[in-house]
Design a protein around this motif. Structure first.
Motif, PDB file in Angstrom:
ATOM      1  N   GLU A 173      39.842  35.574  65.448  1.00  0.00           N
ATOM      2  CA  GLU A 173      40.007  34.144  65.679  1.00  0.00           C
ATOM      3  C   GLU A 173      39.758  33.387  64.380  1.00  0.00           C
TER       4      GLU A 173
ATOM      5  N   LYS B 270      44.829  38.509  69.238  1.00  0.00           N
ATOM      6  CA  LYS B 270      44.152  38.588  70.526  1.00  0.00           C
ATOM      7  C   LYS B 270      43.697  40.005  70.825  1.00  0.00           C
ATOM      8  N   GLU B 271      44.558  40.975  70.506  1.00  0.00           N
ATOM      9  CA  GLU B 271      44.246  42.370  70.822  1.00  0.00           C
ATOM     10  C   GLU B 271      42.954  42.826  70.153  1.00  0.00           C
TER      11      GLU B 271
ATOM     12  N   GLY C 252      40.632  40.650  68.799  1.00  0.00           N
ATOM     13  CA  GLY C 252      39.595  39.628  68.830  1.00  0.00           C
ATOM     14  C   GLY C 252      39.416  38.862  67.544  1.00  0.00           C
TER      15      GLY C 252
ATOM     16  N   LEU D 242      48.461  30.944  64.721  1.00  0.00           N
ATOM     17  CA  LEU D 242      48.367  30.941  66.182  1.00  0.00           C
ATOM     18  C   LEU D 242      49.070  29.719  66.775  1.00  0.00           C
TER      19      LEU D 242
END
Length: 446
Positions: free
Chosen positions: A25, A20-21, A23, A42
């Motif tokens: 995905e 998340k930090e 970005g 995740l």
């Protein structure tokens, strides 16, 4: 290969938040294998308290994935490489798939503006946004939003101490994201007193994690059962002529020597505990077979797995210390203390740590010892604990006299030199601030 490096580093450092930090995905990768591995990691974290899967779990589910141990490249560097590859892939798709159709169906102005928009979108979507710090002059909106969250109690939490004078001295209680250090000389009750505040947080609804590295599981539970039953006033005890609402006698619990009537009460108490304790306490004790790794990384994983609001580490010097990169005496403890402070901030947990105070050969006069809580200069093992803690609490007790004193040392939010007199009868689960006035008169009524 960069995907393998990033995921391997996430596994080694148990830092799923890095996705998340930076970005990253599943859609950041071109191959189905890479996307599937990231998605699996995740999803696993969501179901396991934020913890990353082990490399064995990843390899079992994805035999073609190559785990790379001990990756030294930074997350930021790896993320830039991933985003660079993603950006080129998206540009290629835009040119080869979207542009021909757009070119045939639109005028030149539309083609140019659409390309500009799409290229800007690709640029924003594949940049590594890793902001360092904040512009104070432009912080008004962010600050006021945080203020409103704090006013509503949404973004941080205060867990009240069992001792009202501590709450008064430090502005209400223990604030999430901080480390609080308890210290005392050997055998003076620092473990008992700190345990009481951990249990107090659980009584308020907190998830509490305890690393008991000196006590066995049964020994710690016996103390906790004495304390919790005392809070319910399940036993009336006459101690030195005074009547107390007490709990099950700790020594009798340790030896399995309660009277039959108290044994029945114990069974009732134990089975109804899920209904009477608002929060939860997760205990890892010295005799647990699966408690051989006691690193900062393992602690953070436990905090995230149990969603701990409050942590008790008893004592800090039995942890597996961080590497002494400074090559100085006490550097390993200092590095561990600093890492604990970072874990508290990253997880938002209140972390209570226990450490030793230097022994004082002069504390007895004519064979009589007076209560004398240690001073901040007497913190043993490492002064970093003093520096990193939001509050330092010295503990001294005279168990044979049933009393003690807590003294606040360095306090980041005030309270320094505050002394708190306590009733200290841990054998009956009674550890609380000494009451004065009418409350005290009622307590000692016959």
């Amino acid at each position: 290969m960069t995907c393998e490096l990033f995921v391997s580093k996430v596994i080694d450092e148990n830092n799923v938040a890095a996705f998340k930090e930076f970005g990253i995905e599943p859609e950041s990768f071109a191959t189905p294998l890479e996307s599937s591995v990231v998605k699996f990691t995740l999803d696993y974290a969501k179901e396991n308290g934020g913890s990353a899967p082990s490399y064995a779990t990843i390899v079992t589910n994805f035999p073609d994935f190559m785990y790379v141990p001990s990756v030294t490249d930074s997350f930021e560097y790896l993320a830039r490489k991933i985003k660079e590859k993603e950006g080129k892939q998206r540009i290629a798709e835009l040119i080869n798939k979207e542009l021909p159709t757009l070119y045939d169906s639109s005028d030149s102005d539309t083609v140019i503006s659409t390309l500009q928009e799409r290229l800007q979108s690709i640029k924003m979507g594949t940049s590594v946004r890793c902001q360092k710090g904040i512009n104070v002059k432009e912080s008004a909106t962010t600050f006021l939003e945080e203020y409103e969250k704090r006013r509503k109690g949404e973004s941080f939490k205060i867990w009240r101490s069992k001792f009202p004078s501590i709450n008064k001295a430090i502005g209400g209680g223990y604030i999430s994201g901080n480390v609080y250090a308890w210290f005392g000389r050997s055998g003076r009750g620092k473990s008992v007193v700190t345990m009481e505040d951990g249990i107090e947080s659980a009584a308020q609804g907190a998830n509490v994690l305890v690393w008991a590295m000196e006590m066995s599981r049964y020994e710690w539970l016996a103390r906790a059962y004495s304390s919790l039953s005392a809070r319910q006033g399940l036993v009336t005890a006459m101690i030195d002529g005074a009547k107390y609402e007490a709990g099950f006698e700790n020594r009798a619990l340790l030896t399995g020597n309660l009277s039959p009537e108290f044994e029945e009460g114990l069974r009732t108490f134990a089975t109804t505990l899920p209904d009477t304790l608002a929060g939860n306490i997760t205990l890892r004790a010295v005799d647990d077979a699966d408690f051989s790794v006691r690193t900062i990384r393992e602690l953070e994983a436990d905090i995230r797995r149990t969603k701990a609001d409050v942590v008790v580490i008893d004592p800090i010097y039995y942890m597996d210390f961080e590497a002494n990169t400074s090559r100085t005496t006490g550097g390993d403890v200092a590095a561990t203390s600093i890492a604990l402070r970072r874990v508290a901030g990253a997880t938002g947990a209140v972390i209570h740590v226990i450490t030793q105070a230097e022994e004082d050969a002069s504390e007895k006069t004519d064979g009589i010892r007076e209560l004398k809580p240690p001073k901040r200069a007497e913190v043993m093992k490492s002064k970093a604990i003093l520096q990193d803690a939001a509050l330092l609490i010295g503990v001294d007790t005279l168990a044979q006299e049933g009393r003690g004193i807590l003294e606040l040392g360095k306090g980041r939010n005030g309270g320094e030199d505050t002394q708190v007199e306590i009733v200290f009868l841990p054998n009956y689960g009674i550890v609380r601030e000494f009451e004065t006035g009418q409350a005290a008169a009622q307590q000692f009524a016959f």
